[in-house]
Design an enzyme around this catalytic site. Structure first.
Site, PDB file in Angstrom:
ATOM      1  N   GLU A 119       0.852  -1.327   0.004  1.00  0.00           N
ATOM      2  CA  GLU A 119      -0.119  -0.091   0.075  1.00  0.00           C
ATOM      3  C   GLU A 119       0.843   1.118   0.029  1.00  0.00           C
ATOM      4  O   GLU A 119       1.924   1.431   0.694  1.00  0.00           O
ATOM      5  CB  GLU A 119      -0.729   0.017   1.143  1.00  0.00           C
ATOM      6  CG  GLU A 119      -1.806   1.172   1.445  1.00  0.00           C
ATOM      7  CD  GLU A 119      -2.780   0.988   2.678  1.00  0.00           C
ATOM      8  OE1 GLU A 119      -3.798   1.638   2.988  1.00  0.00           O
ATOM      9  OE2 GLU A 119      -2.392   0.040   3.505  1.00  0.00           O
ATOM     10  N   LYS A 178      -9.561   2.418  -2.353  1.00  0.00           N
ATOM     11  CA  LYS A 178      -9.545   1.940  -0.916  1.00  0.00           C
ATOM     12  C   LYS A 178     -11.053   2.352  -0.412  1.00  0.00           C
ATOM     13  O   LYS A 178     -11.525   3.505  -0.408  1.00  0.00           O
ATOM     14  CB  LYS A 178      -8.576   2.321   0.130  1.00  0.00           C
ATOM     15  CG  LYS A 178      -8.598   1.517   1.300  1.00  0.00           C
ATOM     16  CD  LYS A 178      -7.406   1.971   2.245  1.00  0.00           C
ATOM     17  CE  LYS A 178      -6.936   0.983   3.504  1.00  0.00           C
ATOM     18  NZ  LYS A 178      -5.897   1.396   4.198  1.00  0.00           N
ATOM     19  N   CYS A 181      -5.775  -3.185   2.518  1.00  0.00           N
ATOM     20  CA  CYS A 181      -5.397  -3.327   3.885  1.00  0.00           C
ATOM     21  C   CYS A 181      -6.554  -3.345   4.892  1.00  0.00           C
ATOM     22  O   CYS A 181      -7.314  -4.251   5.021  1.00  0.00           O
ATOM     23  CB  CYS A 181      -4.590  -2.092   4.253  1.00  0.00           C
ATOM     24  SG  CYS A 181      -3.727  -2.403   5.847  1.00  0.00           S
ATOM     25  N   SER A 212       0.212  -2.508   7.290  1.00  0.00           N
ATOM     26  CA  SER A 212      -0.242  -2.889   8.469  1.00  0.00           C
ATOM     27  C   SER A 212       0.870  -2.748   9.623  1.00  0.00           C
ATOM     28  O   SER A 212       1.972  -3.715   9.602  1.00  0.00           O
ATOM     29  CB  SER A 212      -0.892  -4.345   8.543  1.00  0.00           C
ATOM     30  OG  SER A 212      -1.392  -4.909   9.552  1.00  0.00           O
ATOM     31  N   LYS A 254       0.133  -9.525  16.390  1.00  0.00           N
ATOM     32  CA  LYS A 254      -0.797  -8.951  15.356  1.00  0.00           C
ATOM     33  C   LYS A 254      -0.651 -10.028  14.335  1.00  0.00           C
ATOM     34  O   LYS A 254      -1.721 -10.498  13.493  1.00  0.00           O
ATOM     35  CB  LYS A 254      -0.342  -7.773  14.979  1.00  0.00           C
ATOM     36  CG  LYS A 254      -1.380  -7.312  13.939  1.00  0.00           C
ATOM     37  CD  LYS A 254      -0.990  -5.876  13.692  1.00  0.00           C
ATOM     38  CE  LYS A 254      -2.038  -5.255  12.541  1.00  0.00           C
ATOM     39  NZ  LYS A 254      -1.717  -3.773  12.496  1.00  0.00           N
ATOM     40  N   THR A 265      15.783   6.430  27.806  1.00  0.00           N
ATOM     41  CA  THR A 265      15.643   5.090  28.164  1.00  0.00           C
ATOM     42  C   THR A 265      14.025   4.945  28.723  1.00  0.00           C
ATOM     43  O   THR A 265      13.976   3.936  29.486  1.00  0.00           O
ATOM     44  CB  THR A 265      16.578   4.696  29.263  1.00  0.00           C
ATOM     45  OG1 THR A 265      16.571   5.427  30.331  1.00  0.00           O
ATOM     46  CG2 THR A 265      18.105   4.741  28.596  1.00  0.00           C
ATOM     47  N   LYS A 271       4.489  16.007  30.120  1.00  0.00           N
ATOM     48  CA  LYS A 271       5.846  15.203  29.996  1.00  0.00           C
ATOM     49  C   LYS A 271       5.329  14.469  28.597  1.00  0.00           C
ATOM     50  O   LYS A 271       6.354  14.225  27.953  1.00  0.00           O
ATOM     51  CB  LYS A 271       5.752  14.459  31.162  1.00  0.00           C
ATOM     52  CG  LYS A 271       6.232  15.249  32.563  1.00  0.00           C
ATOM     53  CD  LYS A 271       6.836  14.346  33.499  1.00  0.00           C
ATOM     54  CE  LYS A 271       7.500  15.141  34.556  1.00  0.00           C
ATOM     55  NZ  LYS A 271       8.128  14.266  35.738  1.00  0.00           N
TER      56      LYS A 271
END
Length: 620
Positions: free
Chosen positions: A41, A108, A160, A189, A195, A453, A581
């Site tokens: 796609e 689509k 998709c 995707s 998944k 991190t 934040k």
């Protein structure tokens, strides 16, 4: 007939890269005598162009590149994905070209509009069964919901999201009633844990329910920064999986094919089983590829990391190390360096593999342990031993003078001393912030990405110092919770042959920002990490209220009721006041079924009630 799908590692608006990968895939398909090739796609533009899809020039440029690609389709049928502006609306399309002639353009019909997807912002859904004419260079071509015929084979498209809708409305149902032989699904995707299992069931099940051959081709790699595409290609026929490729490859494209006799229904390939991978393995595969693409597409020369010796920074260090190992193993060291935009290393190709990745790691990953008087010997040893074990460059310096200088200055301004009893957060934060300028200097000097991190649990409750440990260019583990990181490090020590992790795996997580006599630990500051992970899923993914979260967890009787109420209360209070934040965190990868990044999955108001009324109900 030989049919194929190709995963492509594309980049938004990088026309040269995208066209080069497309041509290379077509050439390989032709070399393998492929008759029909399905590309992913929006492969001409890249999927992640975002608001630039709304421009005039992006669809126009994509269409011009499509025209330029037509001569490359000699003796092969290829589907190309691109945006097309038609009647002043933009559609997400697949253009089918056979032997240098456009057969039509499919649009689509269902747009992804959940989780990380916002397609209706840019595209308009096409109305099913509707076909109009679209002019290219003065010639009209069918545009819309089209059934094609190629060499006696009836071909239709699901693009998709079209396939993820209920059977009674998806395009495949109507195609089945028209006796379609082959459904092509060009996709973008995104990767998420497990998944692929759902996708296997979808593709294999569709081929059975709609009595057809179903070919699925996905984008590959970290395309635009946050989403990673696994590059999965699946071919199924009448309920059997007959071809699949290797997911999450470091290559520019990845093509597989299968031979189908559409007249008899016979296939040349044996039935395959799904490529089942556990969550820990998927995390390793996705993040290593995500880091490699982020580094090279940002034109950076490596990574710099403030390695504290704790779980989060150690996970990041190991991921960079594994990125190098995996990349060299798949591509070879010369191609890895070249593709990564890294300087050649004379003579490295003659070295054994184990030495190659250590040589490259020393050039790509630089780590620093930045101590204060509150830092412990154990964390320093943990950081030093891990860096040594993976071959990273390692520095150690002390920032206590900077910390003391800042404290002294503000004490003089205010004319009173700062104490831990009255100024706990201030004194903790200045230590984290004092580490930021110098590590940024090192990143700038190296032309490298500074790694942040932060994990998802910290993002939930704002357990991080803004402009301190949140400083950075990329947050590779921001999409997973701390409880997962802790168990993944134990898995990685054993399964990825990372003996340096045994030091961090023996430590209790701590920020090391309070004096040692205060015995600071992360879970004492917050709550047990396993419980935080459970609460975040209920509160953020499932959108449950504080009382609903408490009632669900109270039934499991794993935590005393008064303490559980306190933890739920703390989570919602910290979540609601720390959205500012989350708005400023470095880009992170979407890895799980949800995340807390407001630019992708989870939007929440910066200014809000703090769940005032909802938390009152929890007190009763």
């Amino acid at each position: 007939m030989r049919i194929a799908g190709a995963a492509l590692n594309q980049t938004p608006l990088d026309w040269d890269n995208n066209i080069s990968n497309i041509i290379a895939a077509i050439n390989e398909a032709r070399d393998n005598q492929v008759d029909i090739l399905c590309l992913p796609e929006l492969c001409l533009t890249g999927y992640g162009c975002e608001d630039w899809f709304l421009s005039e020039w992006v669809p126009e440029t994509a269409l011009q590149h499509l025209i330029d690609l037509i001569p490359h389709t000699s003796n092969i049928t290829v589907s190309f994905g691109l945006p097309i502006r038609f009647n002043n609306l933009v559609y997400n399309c697949a253009c089918l070209v056979k032997n240098k002639k456009i057969l039509g353009i499919s649009a689509k019909q269902f747009l992804a509009n959940d989780g990380v997807h916002y397609e209706p912002r840019w595209f308009t859904p096409w109305i099913h069964s509707q076909i109009e004419n679209f002019s290219i260079q003065g010639k009209a071509y069918p545009f819309g919901d089209i059934l094609y015929e190629v060499d006696g084979i009836k071909i239709g498209f699901e693009i998709c999201e079209d396939a993820w809708r209920p059977d009674n409305v998806r395009p495949a149902s109507r195609l089945c009633r028209m006796n379609v032989d082959l459904i092509l699904n060009p996709s973008a995707s995104h990767f998420a844990f497990a998944k692929s299992d759902f996708r296997y069931n979808l593709i294999i099940g569709s081929s059975e329910r709609f009595n057809c051959t179903y070919l699925y081709a996905n984008l590959l790699g970290n395309e635009a920064g946050r989403m990673i595409f696994d590059g999965e290609v699946l071919i199924a026929k009448n309920g059997n999986l007959i071809q699949r490729n290797d997911r999450l490859s470091f290559k520019n494209f990845n093509l597989v094919h299968a031979d189908i006799d559409f007249s008899t229904g016979k296939v040349s390939e044996a039935q395959l089983h799904p490529d089942d991978r556990e969550k820990n393995f998927e995390f390793w595969e996705a993040v290593t590829l995500g880091l490699f693409d982020y580094m090279r597409k940002s034109h950076s020369k490596g990574f710099v990391l403030s390695l504290s010796g704790g779980a989060d920074s150690s996970a990041c260090a190991v991921m960079v190390s594994e990125m190098i190992k995996k990349g060299i193993k798949e591509l070879g060291v010369k191609e890895f360096l070249d593709k990564g935009g890294l300087s050649p290393i004379p003579g490295i190709e003659s070295e054994p593999y184990e030495k190659q990745f250590r040589i490259v790691t020393e050039k790509v990953l630089t780590c620093a342990y930045q101590s204060t008087k509150n830092s412990g010997k154990e964390t320093f040893e943990s950081a030093e031993k891990l860096a040594e074990s993976i071959g990273a460059r390692f520095y150690h310096w002390d920032v206590q003078d900077q910390v003391s200088g800042y404290i002294k200055t503000i004490e003089q301004v205010l004319d009173h001393p700062l104490t831990w009893e009255k100024h706990d957060i201030t004194l903790q934060n200045i230590q984290a912030r004092s580490r930021s300028p110098i590590i940024w200097m090192l990143a700038n000097i190296n032309n490298a990405l500074l790694i942040t991190t932060s994990n998802r649990s910290e993002g939930d409750v704002g357990y991080a110092t803004m402009d301190g440990d949140t400083s950075g260019s990329i947050a590779p583990i921001a999409g997973v919770d701390k409880h997962f990181i802790q168990q993944w490090l134990i898995w990685a020590e054993k399964n990825l042959d990372q003996p340096g992790l045994r030091f961090v795996n023996s430590l209790i997580p701590t920020a090391e920002l309070r004096p040692v006599e205060k015995t600071q630990t992360d879970e004492k500051d917050l709550m047990p990490y396993w419980l935080l992970a459970v609460i975040e899923k209920l509160a953020i993914k499932d959108k449950k209220s504080p009382l609903e979260v408490f009632n669900i967890l109270a039934k499991k009787n794993k935590t005393e009721a008064t303490l559980l109420k306190a933890y739920v209360d703390k989570f919602f209070r910290m979540w609601s006041r720390n959205q500012w934040k989350r708005e400023r965190l470095a880009p992170g990868f979407h890895l799980d079924e949800f995340n807390v990044d407001p630019k992708t999955w989870c939007r929440f108001p910066i200014l809000n009630s703090g769940f005032k009324n909802e938390l009152k109900k929890l007190e009763n």
